[in-house]
Scaffold this motif. Structure first.
Motif: not given
Length: 469
Positions: A25-27, A32-38, A213-223, A415-423
């Motif tokens: 609930t508090a994510l 916002t307080d830690l300066g990162v995305g939800p 699923s995190l754009p801030a890290l290289p996909l190669q790390v995840g795979f 889609h190159g946009r922010e999160l929307s309800l359809v997502d």
């Protein structure tokens, strides 16, 4: 049945459930307080589950070697320490690390608590004991979202972790005074090689999916992490076949009821892990609600879950594990799919109605799989069975969070946009379809599978007790 034992053990589940629902609930506020995305902050959810998956396998061995009661109390103290560090974190790295420490404590609490329950409860009373065990634990989801949302909205999110401190100390005191002693048993040396393989396998897969699923890290790390996890899992299987006392005994899967319980439960929990992550975000980011408002909406699911506990034994005795689990899985998947049709214009009572029924279905399902899995397990295998079950539970919940976030991130990138309800709608539809697969392992079970625990008897068996005149 000694009813105070499952109630005391439920203190551990209460803290875990409270903590999980509160942070969901508090994510947005924490992010916002830690300066990162939800979405990035889901690393805090994943790190907790990874820690559980890494350390749960050794919980059974430690309980056997040092005594379940002693390990249970120590685990609560570790969890309290992690909670305090979460509240004082000033960065994403510190917060994720504190959540990992919490996970280390949680890794011992839940499986060891179940082990105590198994070794102090008759099999014929196991369904009632499991149901009773989860009643106080469900107070966590019941009070977590509204209390967490209220604190986050009107005070600060740090206080949602400090709630665990008095609850934890109460649990330590109650377990010291009232919990029955489960003496240590003779155990072989710990399987260190197996532990390393399992740690790499579980953490690699769960963390790797999160990184992808995190754009801030290289996909190669995840795979790469996922590949290491899969390879380590294969190595563990080969190792366990040769080791005389493996950390997790894969031979348990030869038991059909245990195999169905683990397989079906794992699939269904992926959906269960995704929903607490998706729902608060959709209500806050998609509907514009405050954390407190979203908490008031989502807490209704816990009420549905609690009501099943007072009828679980009678329902399973009347219909049996097989029928109840199939119906509950179908109902849970349907309720999850319904979330993909909600919009800001949907009346709140309609949303709450679906969430109420969803909690009802999921509670029946998890009460059933938790009891069925131990129906035919020998006492000397109980510690490994609880460890195996808990590992798969936590990995599947972590996968649920990873899958849900990956769907959201994929839509953003596509889609190159922010999160929307359809997502969010698409994410709910996908996890609902996935949860339908949980029905398959139970279709092949006998109608009276686990009858020694459920008390269910086929009509032909009942008729045999009627004297012929």
């Amino acid at each position: 049945m000694n009813r105070i034992t499952p109630l005391i053990l439920a203190v551990a589940l209460f803290m875990e459930q409270m903590d999980s629902t509160v942070i969901s609930t508090a994510l947005p506020a924490i992010a916002t307080d830690l300066g990162v995305g939800p979405i990035t902050l889901k690393l805090a959810l994943t790190s907790y589950m990874v820690a559980l998956a890494i350390f749960i396998p050794v919980s059974g061995w430690m309980a056997d070697r040092y005594g379940a009661k002693k390990i249970f109390r120590a685990a609560i103290l570790v969890f309290i320490a992690g909670s305090i560090l979460c509240a004082t974190s000033q960065s994403l790295i510190a917060f994720v690390g504190a959540r990992f420490l919490q996970g280390m404590g949680g890794a011992m609490m839940t499986p060891v608590g179940r082990l105590v329950l198994l070794r102090t409860t008759k099999r014929s009373e196991l369904v009632s004991a499991m149901a009773l065990l989860t009643i106080p634990a469900l107070v966590g989801p019941l009070t977590g979202p509204p209390i967490g949302g209220f604190i986050t909205t009107y005070f600060s999110w740090q206080w949602i972790f400090l709630i665990n401190v008095p609850i934890g100390f109460a649990g330590v005191w109650l377990s010291t005074v009232y919990l029955p002693e489960v003496p240590p048993t003779s155990t072989s040396a710990i399987d260190l090689k197996g532990f390393v393989y399992m740690a790499l396998a579980t953490s690699g897969v769960v963390f790797g999916l999160s990184v992808v699923s995190l754009p801030a890290l290289p996909l190669q790390v995840g795979f790469g992490a996922v590949a290491i996890g899969i390879i380590s899992g294969i190595l563990y299987v080969q190792h366990a076949k040769r080791h005389p006392a493996p950390l997790l005994n894969l031979g348990l899967f030869r038991n059909r009821a245990f195999r169905a319980s683990i397989t079906g439960g794992t699939i269904f929990r992926i959906s269960t892990g995704a929903v607490p992550f998706l729902m608060p975000l959709m209500l806050q980011l998609g509907f514009g609600m405050t954390p407190f408002q979203s908490g008031l909406i989502t807490f209704i699911g816990a009420i549905g879950a609690i009501t099943t506990k007072f009828m679980a034994r009678r329902v399973f005795a009347a219909a049996g594990f097989r029928s109840v689990l199939i119906v509950a899985a179908l109902g849970g998947a349907t309720m999850t799919a319904a979330n993909s049709f909600f919009s800001p214009g949907t009346p709140h009572y309609v949303i709450m109605g679906f969430l109420l029924v969803a909690g009802f279905c999921r509670s029946f399902f998890f009460t059933g799989v938790n009891s069925l899995g131990y129906a035919d397990i020998e006492d000397e295998q109980a510690s490994q069975a609880t460890s195996m079950s808990s590992v798969m539970q936590q990995v599947s919940l972590a996968l649920g969070v990873a899958v849900a976030a990956a769907i959201l991130e994929a839509n953003i990138a596509l889609h190159g946009r922010e999160l929307s309800l359809v997502d969010f709608h698409l994410a709910f539809a996908v996890v609902a379809a996935l949860s339908l697969l949980a029905v398959i392992p139970f279709i092949g079970l006998a109608r009276d599978a686990g009858s020694a625990v459920s008390g269910h008897r086929r009509p032909a068996d009942v008729g045999e007790d009627i004297p012929v005149k």
